[in-house]
Design an enzyme around this catalytic site. Sequence first.
Site, mmCIF file in Angstrom:
data_model
loop_
_atom_site.group_PDB
_atom_site.id
_atom_site.type_symbol
_atom_site.label_atom_id
_atom_site.label_comp_id
_atom_site.label_asym_id
_atom_site.label_seq_id
_atom_site.Cartn_x
_atom_site.Cartn_y
_atom_site.Cartn_z
ATOM 1 N N HIS A 62 7.842 39.022 8.965
ATOM 2 C CA HIS A 62 9.488 39.299 8.948
ATOM 3 C C HIS A 62 9.708 38.907 9.945
ATOM 4 C CE1 HIS A 62 13.002 41.431 8.023
ATOM 5 N NE2 HIS A 62 13.015 41.698 9.410
ATOM 6 N N ASP B 241 0.584 8.252 -12.599
ATOM 7 C CA ASP B 241 1.701 8.273 -13.710
ATOM 8 C C ASP B 241 1.382 7.635 -14.830
ATOM 9 O OD1 ASP B 241 3.099 9.218 -11.481
ATOM 10 O OD2 ASP B 241 4.649 7.629 -11.488
ATOM 11 N N ALA C 196 3.295 12.748 -7.277
ATOM 12 C CA ALA C 196 2.367 12.104 -6.657
ATOM 13 C C ALA C 196 0.921 13.026 -6.150
ATOM 14 C CB ALA C 196 2.909 12.136 -5.071
ATOM 15 N N TYR D 200 0.960 -1.219 0.018
ATOM 16 C CA TYR D 200 0.083 -0.186 0.027
ATOM 17 C C TYR D 200 0.906 1.138 0.172
ATOM 18 C CZ TYR D 200 -3.650 -3.392 0.937
ATOM 19 O OH TYR D 200 -4.605 -4.439 0.947
ATOM 20 N N GLY D 201 0.412 2.204 -0.822
ATOM 21 C CA GLY D 201 1.244 3.574 -0.821
ATOM 22 C C GLY D 201 2.053 3.680 -2.122
ATOM 23 N N GLY D 202 1.941 2.606 -3.023
ATOM 24 C CA GLY D 202 2.638 2.839 -4.227
ATOM 25 C C GLY D 202 4.217 2.933 -3.979
ATOM 26 N N ARG E 257 11.014 6.965 -16.218
ATOM 27 C CA ARG E 257 10.040 6.015 -15.695
ATOM 28 C C ARG E 257 9.187 5.748 -16.883
ATOM 29 N NH1 ARG E 257 10.423 4.691 -10.305
ATOM 30 N NH2 ARG E 257 8.262 4.094 -10.194
HETATM 31 C C1 LIG Z 1 13.021 8.211 -6.160
HETATM 32 C C2 LIG Z 1 11.605 8.904 -6.614
HETATM 33 C C3 LIG Z 1 11.362 10.007 -5.766
HETATM 34 C C4 LIG Z 1 10.076 10.646 -6.044
HETATM 35 N N1 LIG Z 1 9.717 11.901 -5.454
HETATM 36 C C5 LIG Z 1 8.729 12.599 -5.636
HETATM 37 C C6 LIG Z 1 8.571 13.635 -4.838
HETATM 38 O O1 LIG Z 1 9.202 14.003 -3.973
HETATM 39 N N2 LIG Z 1 7.408 14.291 -5.036
HETATM 40 C C7 LIG Z 1 6.329 13.752 -6.163
HETATM 41 O O2 LIG Z 1 5.242 14.586 -6.143
HETATM 42 N N3 LIG Z 1 6.599 12.690 -6.843
HETATM 43 C C8 LIG Z 1 7.603 12.130 -6.408
HETATM 44 N N4 LIG Z 1 7.943 10.773 -7.122
HETATM 45 C C9 LIG Z 1 7.059 10.326 -8.157
HETATM 46 C C10 LIG Z 1 5.878 9.676 -7.401
HETATM 47 O O3 LIG Z 1 6.285 8.553 -6.570
HETATM 48 C C11 LIG Z 1 4.854 8.979 -8.313
HETATM 49 O O4 LIG Z 1 4.583 10.094 -9.151
HETATM 50 C C12 LIG Z 1 3.588 8.513 -7.673
HETATM 51 O O5 LIG Z 1 3.960 7.189 -6.841
HETATM 52 C C13 LIG Z 1 2.553 8.103 -8.611
HETATM 53 O O6 LIG Z 1 1.558 7.304 -8.037
HETATM 54 P P1 LIG Z 1 0.496 6.322 -8.836
HETATM 55 O O7 LIG Z 1 -0.641 6.010 -7.785
HETATM 56 O O8 LIG Z 1 0.244 6.806 -10.188
HETATM 57 O O9 LIG Z 1 1.527 5.236 -9.091
HETATM 58 P P2 LIG Z 1 2.425 4.271 -8.033
HETATM 59 O O10 LIG Z 1 2.596 5.204 -6.876
HETATM 60 O O11 LIG Z 1 3.305 3.893 -9.025
HETATM 61 O O12 LIG Z 1 1.535 3.095 -7.431
HETATM 62 C C14 LIG Z 1 0.854 2.224 -8.394
HETATM 63 C C15 LIG Z 1 0.591 0.840 -7.715
HETATM 64 O O13 LIG Z 1 -0.279 -0.015 -8.649
HETATM 65 C C16 LIG Z 1 0.295 -1.387 -8.070
HETATM 66 N N5 LIG Z 1 -0.275 -2.054 -9.417
HETATM 67 C C17 LIG Z 1 0.696 -1.979 -10.672
HETATM 68 N N6 LIG Z 1 0.101 -2.888 -11.501
HETATM 69 C C18 LIG Z 1 -1.040 -3.471 -10.764
HETATM 70 C C19 LIG Z 1 -1.699 -4.726 -11.130
HETATM 71 N N7 LIG Z 1 -1.981 -5.131 -12.132
HETATM 72 N N8 LIG Z 1 -2.604 -5.067 -10.101
HETATM 73 C C20 LIG Z 1 -2.755 -4.540 -8.680
HETATM 74 N N9 LIG Z 1 -1.795 -3.489 -8.469
HETATM 75 C C21 LIG Z 1 -0.933 -3.188 -9.348
HETATM 76 C C22 LIG Z 1 1.570 -1.049 -7.819
HETATM 77 O O14 LIG Z 1 2.182 -2.429 -7.047
HETATM 78 C C23 LIG Z 1 1.671 0.198 -7.095
HETATM 79 O O15 LIG Z 1 1.536 -0.019 -5.535
HETATM 80 C C24 LIG Z 1 9.129 10.172 -6.905
HETATM 81 C C25 LIG Z 1 9.402 8.912 -7.623
HETATM 82 C C26 LIG Z 1 10.678 8.388 -7.260
HETATM 83 C C27 LIG Z 1 10.886 7.044 -7.942
#
Ligand SMILES: Cc1cc2nc3c(=O)[nH]c(=O)nc-3n(C[C@H](O)[C@H](O)[C@H](O)COP(=O)(O)OP(=O)(O)OC[C@H]3O[C@@H](n4cnc5c(N)ncnc54)[C@H](O)[C@@H]3O)c2cc1C
Length: 477
Positions: free
Chosen positions: A454, A322, A330, A43-45, A282
Amino acid sequence: MVVGDVTTSTDVLVIGAGPGGYVAAIRAAQLDLDVTLVEKGEYGGACLNRGCIPSKALLNGSELASEAGQAEELGIYADPTVALDEMMSWKDGIVDQLTSGIEQLCTAAGVNLMKGTAEFAAENKIRIVHQGEGQGSESLKFENCIIATGSRPIEIPEFDFDDERIVSSDGALNFETVPDELVIVGAGYIGMELATVYSRLGSDVSVIEMLEQVLPSYEGDIASVVRKRAERFGVDFHFGYTADRWAASDGKAVLTAVPADEAAHDSEIELTADRILVAVGRRPVTETLGIEAAGVETDAQGFIPTDSRCRTNKEHIFAVGDVAGEPMLAHKGSKEGEVAAEVIAGEPAAVDYRALPAAVFTDPEIGTVGLTEDEATNEGVTPVTGEFQFQASGRALTANRTEGFVRIVAAKETERVIGAQIVGPEASELIAEIAAMIEMGAKLQDIGSTVHTHPTLSEAVMEAAQNARGKAIHRQN
Ligand SMILES: Cc1cc2nc3c(=O)[nH]c(=O)nc-3n(C[C@H](O)[C@H](O)[C@H](O)COP(=O)(O)OP(=O)(O)OC[C@H]3O[C@@H](n4cnc5c(N)ncnc54)[C@H](O)[C@@H]3O)c2cc1C
């Protein structure tokens, strides 16, 4: 135990529990919809487990270590020792706390949580495959679906991630020891944030970048402030090169980079490394989703095109975060998640991308929102800009952090604020004021005449707005 193939149904199926998916699920449940959230991993991706949160924890830890060790100007003499394993455990504790919080928030909101990998079987049907104990599969029918499967790091030829020598950002957030020599391929925000972490912790960091500047998607004067500071920390940059191959030698990796443009450089370079971090971007996670079975279209890179209400080409299927394309941030995913849920509930929601801020947590930080001066001109808007340098900020001087500036962009004719770029201390926080102002349709005078505390860094925002009107107090206009 094999669960077998039982078909149940849900109003809203959300695939992926990152910041796009879990926010969508909670908002949909708040709107009294029957919601099922399927997650194959944690959870939390990426954000909580492999992205925003762990990287910011390490940025903070490394900042403390480096500041303590470099404060002789302030009469502080310290030589901190870093136990990386303890810093990593502290970081993992934060991740655990936040990820279990997500599970609790979803459950409390009434979201039905399911662990497993989702794959479309038809336009209104998904198959969920369970792994490990309880393995097997089940099918679920849905009225509406929100795809939030996120993204994963891109690999380049000859540099397959092996978690030994060649790592993605996932690996670099979990090193057991600080590498003596770290080579980073790619000077985008992920590469630059991790260059910041490990150079502060004492690694010899070299960065290879195909283009001619760090953070190529940012304006040159912003990127050069970050590059100069990184160079002061000893980071070596090799612009105009691409990583071509590597070979093991004496327990190290020797990377060979070739000129991206032979007119600019005529020979290869070799760099020795304990670890090589490949951070070249990515890609969306769509290829394992059986998306064709649902008839959802993707573009050439695999992203799912959506409209401002997060709808795909299929009326009842939405995509957020994404997987729906740039910017991969995020808070952009979370906003889209809220909007998709509200649209499904029949509300008149849409995403307004003009007030979407972005931050890079390098040293110093970058914060941007809306249009740059050039983008405004390209859109046919005549811009007027105002700037204020942190060198002239009393608060920046007391923090011993005077590099960088605030720039505000407004439409000349109306003086409406349409963008801002900040590079300097706390830029990630300062940008929030301007994002709120853009969201509210504010003019330069609204910012310029708001009383700012300030001494704070936020006075620089006020002065930049006043400068755009020729009325700054603490600089010549
Ligand atoms: C090193 C790093 C630093 C970052 N720093 C920042 C920051 O400071 N600020 C910021 O805004 N963003 C930052 N990001 C980007 C941010 O992490 C992503 O934009 C964000 O996590 C995207 O959210 P999401 O929900 O689209 O996908 P994700 O967070 O990638 O979550 C997708 C989820 O879907 C699940 N999933 C995939 N396929 C399936 C399936 N078929 N069935 C069930 N589950 C599945 C995965 O397991 C995952 O948990 C950073 C990224 C990285 C790699």
